[in-house]
Motif scaffolding. Structure first.
Motif, PDB file in Angstrom:
ATOM      1  N   CYS A  70       0.874  -1.160   0.082  1.00  0.00           N
ATOM      2  CA  CYS A  70      -0.151   0.165   0.017  1.00  0.00           C
ATOM      3  C   CYS A  70       0.805   1.210   0.084  1.00  0.00           C
ATOM      4  CB  CYS A  70      -0.683  -0.114   1.290  1.00  0.00           C
ATOM      5  SG  CYS A  70      -2.130   1.268   1.330  1.00  0.00           S
ATOM      6  N   SER A  71       0.248   2.193  -0.666  1.00  0.00           N
ATOM      7  CA  SER A  71       0.975   3.579  -0.550  1.00  0.00           C
ATOM      8  C   SER A  71       0.141   4.511   0.424  1.00  0.00           C
ATOM      9  CB  SER A  71       0.838   3.975  -2.027  1.00  0.00           C
ATOM     10  OG  SER A  71       1.180   5.269  -1.984  1.00  0.00           O
ATOM     11  N   PRO A  72       0.597   5.550   0.873  1.00  0.00           N
ATOM     12  CA  PRO A  72      -0.233   6.550   1.575  1.00  0.00           C
ATOM     13  C   PRO A  72      -1.169   7.470   0.422  1.00  0.00           C
ATOM     14  CG  PRO A  72       2.074   6.778   2.049  1.00  0.00           C
ATOM     15  CD  PRO A  72       2.115   5.836   0.975  1.00  0.00           C
ATOM     16  N   LEU A  73      -0.967   7.184  -0.852  1.00  0.00           N
ATOM     17  CA  LEU A  73      -1.899   7.935  -1.680  1.00  0.00           C
ATOM     18  C   LEU A  73      -3.023   6.988  -2.209  1.00  0.00           C
ATOM     19  CD1 LEU A  73       0.938   9.101  -4.086  1.00  0.00           C
ATOM     20  CD2 LEU A  73      -0.285  10.243  -2.218  1.00  0.00           C
ATOM     21  N   HIS A  74      -2.982   5.854  -1.764  1.00  0.00           N
ATOM     22  CA  HIS A  74      -4.135   4.834  -2.118  1.00  0.00           C
ATOM     23  C   HIS A  74      -5.257   5.064  -1.231  1.00  0.00           C
ATOM     24  CE1 HIS A  74      -1.113   1.943  -4.038  1.00  0.00           C
ATOM     25  NE2 HIS A  74      -1.281   2.997  -4.597  1.00  0.00           N
ATOM     26  N   GLY A  75      -6.348   5.217  -2.031  1.00  0.00           N
ATOM     27  CA  GLY A  75      -7.665   5.241  -1.054  1.00  0.00           C
ATOM     28  C   GLY A  75      -8.345   4.030  -1.220  1.00  0.00           C
ATOM     29  N   TYR A  76      -9.688   3.859  -0.746  1.00  0.00           N
ATOM     30  CA  TYR A  76     -10.357   2.671  -0.919  1.00  0.00           C
ATOM     31  C   TYR A  76     -10.501   1.795  -2.120  1.00  0.00           C
ATOM     32  CZ  TYR A  76     -13.928  -0.862  -0.491  1.00  0.00           C
ATOM     33  OH  TYR A  76     -14.925  -2.028  -0.697  1.00  0.00           O
ATOM     34  N   GLU A  77     -10.606   2.449  -3.358  1.00  0.00           N
ATOM     35  CA  GLU A  77     -10.927   2.055  -4.595  1.00  0.00           C
ATOM     36  C   GLU A  77      -9.573   1.619  -5.024  1.00  0.00           C
ATOM     37  OE1 GLU A  77     -13.569   1.227  -6.143  1.00  0.00           O
ATOM     38  OE2 GLU A  77     -14.893   1.841  -4.646  1.00  0.00           O
ATOM     39  N   ALA A  78      -8.397   2.352  -4.844  1.00  0.00           N
ATOM     40  CA  ALA A  78      -7.184   1.837  -5.305  1.00  0.00           C
ATOM     41  C   ALA A  78      -6.720   0.623  -4.566  1.00  0.00           C
ATOM     42  CB  ALA A  78      -6.224   3.047  -5.191  1.00  0.00           C
ATOM     43  N   ILE A  79      -7.094   0.678  -3.376  1.00  0.00           N
ATOM     44  CA  ILE A  79      -6.691  -0.365  -2.509  1.00  0.00           C
ATOM     45  C   ILE A  79      -7.564  -2.017  -3.165  1.00  0.00           C
ATOM     46  CG2 ILE A  79      -7.037  -1.604  -0.208  1.00  0.00           C
ATOM     47  CD1 ILE A  79      -6.339   1.368   0.771  1.00  0.00           C
ATOM     48  N   LYS A  80      -8.699  -1.623  -3.121  1.00  0.00           N
ATOM     49  CA  LYS A  80      -9.563  -2.832  -3.774  1.00  0.00           C
ATOM     50  C   LYS A  80      -9.166  -3.100  -5.153  1.00  0.00           C
ATOM     51  CE  LYS A  80     -14.416  -4.132  -5.113  1.00  0.00           C
ATOM     52  NZ  LYS A  80     -15.526  -3.331  -4.989  1.00  0.00           N
ATOM     53  N   GLU A  81      -8.807  -2.435  -5.954  1.00  0.00           N
ATOM     54  CA  GLU A  81      -8.462  -2.745  -7.170  1.00  0.00           C
ATOM     55  C   GLU A  81      -6.840  -3.510  -7.223  1.00  0.00           C
ATOM     56  OE1 GLU A  81     -10.218  -3.122 -10.078  1.00  0.00           O
ATOM     57  OE2 GLU A  81     -11.680  -2.161  -8.616  1.00  0.00           O
ATOM     58  N   HIS A  82      -6.304  -2.867  -6.176  1.00  0.00           N
ATOM     59  CA  HIS A  82      -4.661  -3.765  -6.009  1.00  0.00           C
ATOM     60  C   HIS A  82      -4.924  -5.088  -5.652  1.00  0.00           C
ATOM     61  CE1 HIS A  82      -1.901  -0.545  -7.503  1.00  0.00           C
ATOM     62  NE2 HIS A  82      -2.603   0.028  -6.797  1.00  0.00           N
ATOM     63  N   PHE A  83      -5.935  -5.115  -4.672  1.00  0.00           N
ATOM     64  CA  PHE A  83      -6.105  -6.431  -4.078  1.00  0.00           C
ATOM     65  C   PHE A  83      -6.754  -7.472  -5.166  1.00  0.00           C
ATOM     66  CE2 PHE A  83      -5.185  -4.929   0.050  1.00  0.00           C
ATOM     67  CZ  PHE A  83      -5.013  -6.202   0.829  1.00  0.00           C
ATOM     68  N   ARG A  84      -7.784  -6.800  -5.959  1.00  0.00           N
ATOM     69  CA  ARG A  84      -8.159  -7.439  -7.134  1.00  0.00           C
ATOM     70  C   ARG A  84      -7.252  -8.213  -7.811  1.00  0.00           C
ATOM     71  NH1 ARG A  84     -13.147  -7.199  -8.913  1.00  0.00           N
ATOM     72  NH2 ARG A  84     -13.458  -5.041  -8.160  1.00  0.00           N
ATOM     73  N   ALA A  85      -6.248  -7.271  -8.263  1.00  0.00           N
ATOM     74  CA  ALA A  85      -5.057  -7.706  -9.344  1.00  0.00           C
ATOM     75  C   ALA A  85      -4.260  -8.803  -8.526  1.00  0.00           C
ATOM     76  CB  ALA A  85      -4.171  -6.447  -9.641  1.00  0.00           C
ATOM     77  N   ALA A  86      -4.006  -8.576  -7.355  1.00  0.00           N
ATOM     78  CA  ALA A  86      -3.352  -9.614  -6.510  1.00  0.00           C
ATOM     79  C   ALA A  86      -3.891 -11.122  -6.386  1.00  0.00           C
ATOM     80  CB  ALA A  86      -2.955  -9.081  -5.072  1.00  0.00           C
ATOM     81  N   PHE A  87      -5.095 -10.857  -6.179  1.00  0.00           N
ATOM     82  CA  PHE A  87      -6.037 -12.220  -6.290  1.00  0.00           C
ATOM     83  C   PHE A  87      -6.036 -12.780  -7.624  1.00  0.00           C
ATOM     84  CE2 PHE A  87      -8.876 -11.018  -2.245  1.00  0.00           C
ATOM     85  CZ  PHE A  87      -7.729 -10.798  -1.643  1.00  0.00           C
ATOM     86  N   ASP A  88      -6.082 -12.071  -8.509  1.00  0.00           N
ATOM     87  CA  ASP A  88      -6.114 -12.526  -9.878  1.00  0.00           C
ATOM     88  C   ASP A  88      -4.503 -13.143 -10.386  1.00  0.00           C
ATOM     89  OD1 ASP A  88      -8.630 -11.912 -10.281  1.00  0.00           O
ATOM     90  OD2 ASP A  88      -8.312 -10.104 -11.320  1.00  0.00           O
ATOM     91  N   ARG A  89      -3.723 -12.683 -10.000  1.00  0.00           N
ATOM     92  CA  ARG A  89      -2.424 -13.045 -10.155  1.00  0.00           C
ATOM     93  C   ARG A  89      -2.041 -14.261  -9.245  1.00  0.00           C
ATOM     94  NH1 ARG A  89       3.178  -9.747  -8.826  1.00  0.00           N
ATOM     95  NH2 ARG A  89       4.432 -11.502  -9.417  1.00  0.00           N
ATOM     96  N   ALA A  90      -2.579 -14.509  -8.223  1.00  0.00           N
ATOM     97  CA  ALA A  90      -2.324 -15.634  -7.488  1.00  0.00           C
ATOM     98  C   ALA A  90      -3.092 -16.927  -7.945  1.00  0.00           C
ATOM     99  CB  ALA A  90      -2.668 -15.321  -6.012  1.00  0.00           C
TER     100      ALA A  90
END
Length: 93
Positions: A70-90
């Motif tokens: 996570c980055s301090p610049l990440h709000g809820y939507e950015a965090i959600k999309e990064h988690f989605r990408a991480a889950f898809d990659r896994a």
């Protein structure tokens, strides 16, 4: 089964957003149910946390590979999309 390790700190607002985003993603995408999520509170499992290369929480790892920090610049939507990408990659691994 694919294990995802999520390092977090209790009381961290970014981590609270991550927990909310993960719950939402699990409702939205049934395939994510194949992931085993291991939430690691870094102050309670300091030795384990110290063995991983990250600076900020939440941080997501799969088989030792960092998928998201996570980055301090990440709000809820950015965090959600990064988690989605991480889950898809896994799931694709």
């Amino acid at each position: 089964m694919h294990e995802i390790e999520i390092f977090y700190l209790r009381g961290c607002p970014y981590c609270e957003n991550a927990k909310r985003a993960v719950a939402e993603l699990l409702r939205e995408e049934p395939a994510y149910g194949a992931l085993r999520l291991r939430w690691v509170e870094e102050s309670e499992e300091a030795a384990l946390a110290d063995s991983y290369d990250y600076f900020r929480v939440p941080s997501v790892f799969h088989q030792g590979d960092k998928l998201y920090e996570c980055s301090p610049l990440h709000g809820y939507e950015a965090i959600k999309e990064h988690f989605r990408a991480a889950f898809d990659r896994a799931l694709a691994a």
